[in-house]
Design a protein around this motif. Structure first.
Motif, PDB file in Angstrom:
ATOM      1  N   GLN A 214     110.298  19.855 -39.966  1.00 39.12           N
ATOM      2  CA  GLN A 214     109.194  20.593 -40.556  1.00 39.12           C
ATOM      3  C   GLN A 214     108.326  21.265 -39.502  1.00 39.12           C
ATOM      4  N   MET A 215     108.320  20.740 -38.290  1.00 38.22           N
ATOM      5  CA  MET A 215     107.557  21.364 -37.217  1.00 38.22           C
ATOM      6  C   MET A 215     108.445  22.340 -36.457  1.00 38.22           C
ATOM      7  N   ASP A 216     107.807  23.313 -35.838  1.00 36.00           N
ATOM      8  CA  ASP A 216     108.550  24.316 -35.086  1.00 36.00           C
ATOM      9  C   ASP A 216     108.862  23.778 -33.685  1.00 36.00           C
ATOM     10  N   VAL A 217     109.693  22.730 -33.645  1.00 35.12           N
ATOM     11  CA  VAL A 217     110.079  22.082 -32.392  1.00 35.12           C
ATOM     12  C   VAL A 217     111.585  21.864 -32.426  1.00 35.12           C
ATOM     13  N   ASP A 218     112.262  22.295 -31.377  1.00 32.42           N
ATOM     14  CA  ASP A 218     113.710  22.129 -31.365  1.00 32.42           C
ATOM     15  C   ASP A 218     114.073  20.683 -31.048  1.00 32.42           C
ATOM     16  N   GLU A 219     115.285  20.307 -31.352  1.00 29.86           N
ATOM     17  CA  GLU A 219     115.737  18.923 -31.198  1.00 29.86           C
ATOM     18  C   GLU A 219     115.647  18.450 -29.751  1.00 29.86           C
ATOM     19  N   ASP A 220     115.960  19.326 -28.811  1.00 30.64           N
ATOM     20  CA  ASP A 220     115.931  18.943 -27.398  1.00 30.64           C
ATOM     21  C   ASP A 220     114.519  18.603 -26.956  1.00 30.64           C
ATOM     22  N   THR A 221     113.556  19.436 -27.337  1.00 30.37           N
ATOM     23  CA  THR A 221     112.156  19.182 -26.990  1.00 30.37           C
ATOM     24  C   THR A 221     111.665  17.902 -27.654  1.00 30.37           C
ATOM     25  N   ALA A 222     112.036  17.707 -28.926  1.00 30.34           N
ATOM     26  CA  ALA A 222     111.630  16.508 -29.650  1.00 30.34           C
ATOM     27  C   ALA A 222     112.169  15.247 -28.972  1.00 30.34           C
ATOM     28  N   GLU A 223     113.429  15.295 -28.551  1.00 35.48           N
ATOM     29  CA  GLU A 223     114.027  14.136 -27.895  1.00 35.48           C
ATOM     30  C   GLU A 223     113.348  13.845 -26.559  1.00 35.48           C
ATOM     31  N   LYS A 224     113.045  14.892 -25.791  1.00 37.28           N
ATOM     32  CA  LYS A 224     112.347  14.700 -24.508  1.00 37.28           C
ATOM     33  C   LYS A 224     110.963  14.086 -24.727  1.00 37.28           C
ATOM     34  N   PHE A 225     110.287  14.559 -25.752  1.00 33.71           N
ATOM     35  CA  PHE A 225     108.967  14.019 -26.078  1.00 33.71           C
ATOM     36  C   PHE A 225     109.074  12.539 -26.422  1.00 33.71           C
ATOM     37  N   TYR A 226     110.046  12.209 -27.250  1.00 39.29           N
ATOM     38  CA  TYR A 226     110.227  10.817 -27.652  1.00 39.29           C
ATOM     39  C   TYR A 226     110.585   9.939 -26.450  1.00 39.29           C
ATOM     40  N   GLN A 227     111.448  10.423 -25.584  1.00 37.58           N
ATOM     41  CA  GLN A 227     111.827   9.651 -24.408  1.00 37.58           C
ATOM     42  C   GLN A 227     110.629   9.413 -23.487  1.00 37.58           C
ATOM     43  N   LYS A 228     109.745  10.397 -23.370  1.00 35.54           N
ATOM     44  CA  LYS A 228     108.536  10.214 -22.564  1.00 35.54           C
ATOM     45  C   LYS A 228     107.642   9.131 -23.169  1.00 35.54           C
ATOM     46  N   LEU A 229     107.545   9.119 -24.493  1.00 37.45           N
ATOM     47  CA  LEU A 229     106.771   8.068 -25.148  1.00 37.45           C
ATOM     48  C   LEU A 229     107.384   6.693 -24.887  1.00 37.45           C
ATOM     49  N   LEU A 230     108.700   6.620 -24.909  1.00 38.60           N
ATOM     50  CA  LEU A 230     109.373   5.353 -24.640  1.00 38.60           C
ATOM     51  C   LEU A 230     109.136   4.893 -23.198  1.00 38.60           C
ATOM     52  N   GLU A 231     109.110   5.834 -22.265  1.00 38.62           N
ATOM     53  CA  GLU A 231     108.827   5.486 -20.865  1.00 38.62           C
ATOM     54  C   GLU A 231     107.421   4.924 -20.729  1.00 38.62           C
ATOM     55  N   LEU A 232     106.470   5.572 -21.355  1.00 38.40           N
ATOM     56  CA  LEU A 232     105.088   5.083 -21.322  1.00 38.40           C
ATOM     57  C   LEU A 232     104.980   3.713 -21.984  1.00 38.40           C
ATOM     58  N   GLU A 233     105.721   3.529 -23.077  1.00 40.07           N
ATOM     59  CA  GLU A 233     105.712   2.238 -23.758  1.00 40.07           C
ATOM     60  C   GLU A 233     106.251   1.144 -22.835  1.00 40.07           C
ATOM     61  N   GLU A 234     107.353   1.426 -22.146  1.00 39.16           N
ATOM     62  CA  GLU A 234     107.946   0.444 -21.244  1.00 39.16           C
ATOM     63  C   GLU A 234     106.979   0.070 -20.127  1.00 39.16           C
ATOM     64  N   GLN A 235     106.299   1.055 -19.563  1.00 39.61           N
ATOM     65  CA  GLN A 235     105.315   0.794 -18.515  1.00 39.61           C
ATOM     66  C   GLN A 235     104.161  -0.057 -19.038  1.00 39.61           C
ATOM     67  N   THR A 236     103.734   0.244 -20.256  1.00 44.73           N
ATOM     68  CA  THR A 236     102.629  -0.507 -20.853  1.00 44.73           C
ATOM     69  C   THR A 236     103.011  -1.958 -21.103  1.00 44.73           C
ATOM     70  N   LEU A 237     104.196  -2.180 -21.657  1.00 38.65           N
ATOM     71  CA  LEU A 237     104.638  -3.540 -21.951  1.00 38.65           C
ATOM     72  C   LEU A 237     104.815  -4.353 -20.669  1.00 38.65           C
ATOM     73  N   GLU A 238     105.254  -3.709 -19.610  1.00 41.20           N
ATOM     74  CA  GLU A 238     105.392  -4.402 -18.325  1.00 41.20           C
ATOM     75  C   GLU A 238     104.016  -4.775 -17.782  1.00 41.20           C
ATOM     76  N   LYS A 239     103.063  -3.879 -17.928  1.00 42.26           N
ATOM     77  CA  LYS A 239     101.714  -4.109 -17.421  1.00 42.26           C
ATOM     78  C   LYS A 239     101.016  -5.242 -18.174  1.00 42.26           C
ATOM     79  N   TYR A 240     101.236  -5.307 -19.483  1.00 43.61           N
ATOM     80  CA  TYR A 240     100.525  -6.273 -20.323  1.00 43.61           C
ATOM     81  C   TYR A 240     101.499  -7.320 -20.872  1.00 43.61           C
TER      82      TYR A 240
END
Length: 245
Positions: A214-240
């Motif tokens: 529904q958003m004007d975002v291609d699949e590649d950009t969406a996947e990169k965005f999601y992977q960046k969120l997962l990286e931040l999540e992993e860093q956060t879980l390691e920290k806490y």
């Protein structure tokens, strides 16, 4: 068995109006309100009970801009509930806009001042501070804090045959509507928050690893965005790590 509804950012504005609307429509739900501090939570609970005295209202303290607070709140919710039927991701903040007087002065010297004053182009700027985790406060509060919260609550959201309904209300179109409507009218007018493309798409990112188109975002950009969120999540879980079960 009563349905359990969690609302973040419930202490005022659209969030509080949403809580009141939910109870107007079904007074049998168990409403859990999430606010940034205990005093706000209790004050909000008292305000809601004043108009709905028989309602079941509980509170949880969570600052979506503080990732340690998000993890503590998720742990508390997992201990308290077996499932969440509806989750309204409403909490959100805006950066503080202010006039860039240096740019305005340069506009005076360059002869562009009339254009700048009529369009605000080049003279309005916004300050977005960093939080204790090194993330921009608006990003952490409006998006990543909610992302972390939902990921930590997946056992409550997806554990049964009927999946919970995630409704992301802190979208640009919702905030714009709030300027022209009262908070309650805005909450009442959103017959289905899940129809908001922003709500649906970010929910999809949280649980399905992709945008739903529904958003004007291609699949590649969406996947990169999601992977960046997962990286931040992993860093956060390691920290806490000490805040995890």
């Amino acid at each position: 068995m009563e349905r359990v509804v969690l609302v973040t950012g419930a202490s005022g504005g659209v969030g509080l109006a949403l809580c009141q609307r939910l109870l107007d429509e079904d007074g049998r739900i168990h409403l859990c309100i999430a606010c940034r501090n205990e005093q706000k939570s209790e004050a909000t609970r008292d305000l809601i009970l004043a108009s709905h005295p028989s309602a079941q209202v509980s509170t949880v303290e969570v600052d979506l801009g503080n990732l340690a607070s998000v993890l503590r709140a998720a742990r508390e919710l997992r201990c308290r509930f077996q499932r969440l039927d509806f989750v309204y991701l409403n909490a959100g903040i805006m950066p503080n806009p202010h006039v860039n007087f240096k740019a305005l002065w340069h506009g005076l010297l360059s002869g562009r001042v009339l254009h700048m004053l009529t369009t605000a182009e080049g003279i309005m700027t916004q300050t977005d501070r960093l939080n204790g985790d090194g993330l921009q406060e608006v990003f952490a509060t409006n998006l990543f804090g909610h992302f972390m919260l939902v990921r930590q609550l997946q056992a409550l959201l997806c554990g049964n045959e009927k999946p919970s309904r995630l409704i992301w209300t802190s979208s640009s179109n919702a905030r714009e509507s709030a300027f022209s409507l009262s908070d309650y009218q805005h909450a009442k007018g959103q017959e289905s928050y899940s129809s908001s493309k922003y709500a649906t798409d970010l929910t999809s990112v949280v649980l399905n690893r992709k945008f739903n188109g529904q958003m004007d975002v291609d699949e590649d950009t969406a996947e990169k965005f999601y992977q960046k969120l997962l990286e931040l999540e992993e860093q956060t879980l390691e920290k806490y790590r000490d805040l995890l079960d």
